[in-house]
Design a protein around this motif. Structure first.
Motif, PDB file in Angstrom:
ATOM      1  N   TYR A  25       9.764  -5.586  -4.830  1.00  0.00           N
ATOM      2  CA  TYR A  25       9.017  -4.382  -4.537  1.00  0.00           C
ATOM      3  C   TYR A  25       7.927  -4.020  -3.440  1.00  0.00           C
ATOM      4  O   TYR A  25       7.277  -3.614  -3.574  1.00  0.00           O
ATOM      5  N   ASP A  26       8.256  -5.570  -2.438  1.00  0.00           N
ATOM      6  CA  ASP A  26       7.034  -5.583  -1.600  1.00  0.00           C
ATOM      7  C   ASP A  26       8.304  -5.213  -0.555  1.00  0.00           C
ATOM      8  O   ASP A  26       7.772  -5.643   0.734  1.00  0.00           O
ATOM      9  N   ALA A  27       8.879  -4.943  -0.425  1.00  0.00           N
ATOM     10  CA  ALA A  27      10.394  -4.821   0.574  1.00  0.00           C
ATOM     11  C   ALA A  27       9.824  -3.659   1.637  1.00  0.00           C
ATOM     12  O   ALA A  27       9.447  -4.197   2.673  1.00  0.00           O
ATOM     13  N   SER A  28       8.960  -2.844   0.955  1.00  0.00           N
ATOM     14  CA  SER A  28       8.902  -1.563   1.594  1.00  0.00           C
ATOM     15  C   SER A  28       7.708  -2.266   2.619  1.00  0.00           C
ATOM     16  O   SER A  28       6.637  -1.638   3.784  1.00  0.00           O
ATOM     17  N   ALA A  29       6.694  -2.957   2.105  1.00  0.00           N
ATOM     18  CA  ALA A  29       6.084  -3.100   2.541  1.00  0.00           C
ATOM     19  C   ALA A  29       6.192  -4.408   3.343  1.00  0.00           C
ATOM     20  O   ALA A  29       5.028  -4.171   4.735  1.00  0.00           O
TER      21      ALA A  29
ATOM     22  N   GLY B  60      16.917  -1.243   2.823  1.00  0.00           N
ATOM     23  CA  GLY B  60      16.975   0.072   2.561  1.00  0.00           C
ATOM     24  C   GLY B  60      15.494   0.172   2.632  1.00  0.00           C
ATOM     25  O   GLY B  60      15.170   1.605   2.904  1.00  0.00           O
ATOM     26  N   ALA B  61      14.144  -0.621   2.815  1.00  0.00           N
ATOM     27  CA  ALA B  61      13.332  -0.236   3.193  1.00  0.00           C
ATOM     28  C   ALA B  61      12.868   0.218   4.494  1.00  0.00           C
ATOM     29  O   ALA B  61      11.436   0.931   4.653  1.00  0.00           O
ATOM     30  N   ALA B  62      13.418  -0.452   5.552  1.00  0.00           N
ATOM     31  CA  ALA B  62      13.363  -0.191   6.729  1.00  0.00           C
ATOM     32  C   ALA B  62      14.268   0.913   7.438  1.00  0.00           C
ATOM     33  O   ALA B  62      13.474   2.296   7.902  1.00  0.00           O
ATOM     34  N   LYS B  63      15.193   1.528   6.731  1.00  0.00           N
ATOM     35  CA  LYS B  63      15.048   2.727   6.684  1.00  0.00           C
ATOM     36  C   LYS B  63      14.855   4.280   6.113  1.00  0.00           C
ATOM     37  O   LYS B  63      14.168   4.821   6.903  1.00  0.00           O
ATOM     38  N   GLU B  64      13.813   4.153   5.348  1.00  0.00           N
ATOM     39  CA  GLU B  64      12.921   4.434   4.592  1.00  0.00           C
ATOM     40  C   GLU B  64      11.643   5.420   5.888  1.00  0.00           C
ATOM     41  O   GLU B  64      11.132   6.324   6.263  1.00  0.00           O
ATOM     42  N   ILE B  65      11.136   3.913   6.710  1.00  0.00           N
ATOM     43  CA  ILE B  65      10.351   4.086   8.494  1.00  0.00           C
ATOM     44  C   ILE B  65      10.977   4.218   9.506  1.00  0.00           C
ATOM     45  O   ILE B  65      10.574   3.863  10.332  1.00  0.00           O
TER      46      ILE B  65
END
Length: 395
Positions: free
Chosen positions: A111-115, A137-142
């Motif tokens: 849950y820290d991947a997006s941060a 997945g976190a990188a793709k989101e941004i």
């Protein structure tokens, strides 16, 4: 050992720490950083690293992720900073500095991947396909295409059990292909830890089997048609060891204690770096044949070499140098280091209020201490630039 180097190679630092403590500007239980010498050490190390074609990603945990230390290192040649965990990453990002590496040694919690992705790290190490997918997945989101490093090992490797993990080097081609198939990320290189180690018998730094694993694995990738591969080789890095890493094909180094001259190798060899960090305490009280100094940051570690800890004790530099006393530091983790025990001198000259200087292989992030960057020591005008917690915030 380290105290000998401190007195011989940076006496102005020791004198300034005592002076600032006796004037009330520095409290006990404080890691003190000589910003001038830190910058000089960084210039020395980074100029040699860049000459050899190495990127310098500085470790931040040992000096408590201090923002002024980060700024000094960056100004004097460091390319970016490595975050050993998310606390490091947040401190680096909060200081406005580039995050060069996350996920190694500590993986990023899901849950820290997006941060972590929002910090746009240059390198993100993963130990498993699951962690690679979380990063992607976190990188793709941004809208990022995140460079992933695979930590590799083989049967001959040196494994530190407390943070083991990674991919079999013999399967690296398949690992790289799987990373490239992820949306939001791609395979960018390899790492292992430690690439160099301290030989306690020879008392010098030597390549570990992991460095040879990195060398062989990088060659396999090149033979398979991959170019521009990052080869990250952390561990026991100083100016003197850079050529060994470059000769083995390493492209990224991660010095930490090399900048403060507190690596195990600095205790036994004459190296270019000079002491830039010490631990300051104060005699609290006397009891029998012992004086007790305040603890909180008494961390005994020197590459597994057994040694007798010592401290300089006094109210000025000359008296402290004359009173190098043996110290007992608890390494029993069931006992909190409220105090360190100092051997009283034959003339019983240790007094409450005396300054106490230790110099050892510090890990400030592991402690409850303060961190104090001090500027102007080398020009004779020392000034405390602030007091900080070990997560890099003003105290």
């Amino acid at each position: 050992m380290f105290l000998k180097n401190l007195v011989a190679h940076n006496p102005a630092f020791a004198a300034a720490a005592i002076e600032l403590h006796q004037s009330g500007e520095l409290p006990p239980d404080t890691y003190v950083i000589d910003l001038d010498m830190l910058g000089t050490n960084a210039q020395t190390l980074c100029s040699e690293a860049h000459r050899l074609g190495l990127d310098v990603i500085a470790m931040t945990k040992q000096f408590g992720r201090n923002p002024l230390a980060l700024e000094t290192l960056r100004t004097n040649g460091v390319d970016s900073f490595v975050a050993v965990d998310m606390t490091c990453a947040r401190a680096i990002d909060r200081a406005g500095q580039p995050v060069g590496h996350v996920g190694h040694l500590v993986q990023i919690p899901k849950y820290d991947a997006s941060a972590a992705a929002a910090m746009r790290p240059e390198n993100w190490t993963v130990f498993s396909d699951l962690k690679a997918a979380e990063a992607a997945g976190a990188a793709k989101e941004i809208g990022l295409d995140q460079r992933l490093l695979a930590r590799v090992y083989d049967g001959d490797g040196m494994v530190i059990e407390s943070h083991a993990g990674g991919f079999d080097a013999d399967e690296i081609e398949a690992v790289a292909d799987r990373f490239d198939a992820l949306e939001g990320a791609h395979f960018g290189g390899i790492t292992s830890y430690p690439a160099l180690g301290f030989d306690r018998e020879a008392r010098t730094v030597v390549p570990t089997p992991n460095l040879r694993t990195l060398e062989r694995t990088a060659e396999r990738l090149r033979r398979g048609g991959r170019s521009g591969i990052a080869v990250n080789g952390p561990g026991e890095t100083s100016t003197r060891t850079l050529a060994t890493l470059a000769d083995a094909g390493v492209t990224q180094v991660e010095p930490g204690h090399g900048f403060t001259a507190t690596g195990a190798y600095h205790a036994f060899e004459e190296l270019p770096e000079r002491p830039a960090m010490l631990y300051l305490s104060e005699v609290s009280h006397l009891d029998g044949d012992s004086a007790f100094c305040f603890g909180g940051g008494l961390y005994l570690c020197i590459g597994s070499v057994d040694y007798q800890p010592q401290a300089l004790v006094g109210r000025d530099f000359d008296s402290a140098v004359a009173q190098s006393v043996d110290a007992t530091l608890s390494q029993n983790h069931q006992v909190i280091d409220f105090y360190g025990r100092l051997a009283q001198t034959p003339r019983r000259t240790l007094r409450p209020g005396d300054s106490v200087l230790f110099c050892f292989r510090a890990q400030a992030f592991y402690t409850r201490s303060l961190v104090a960057p001090v500027a102007g020591i080398q020009s004779g005008t020392p000034r405390v630039e602030g007091l900080y917690t070990v997560d890099g915030r003003p105290a």
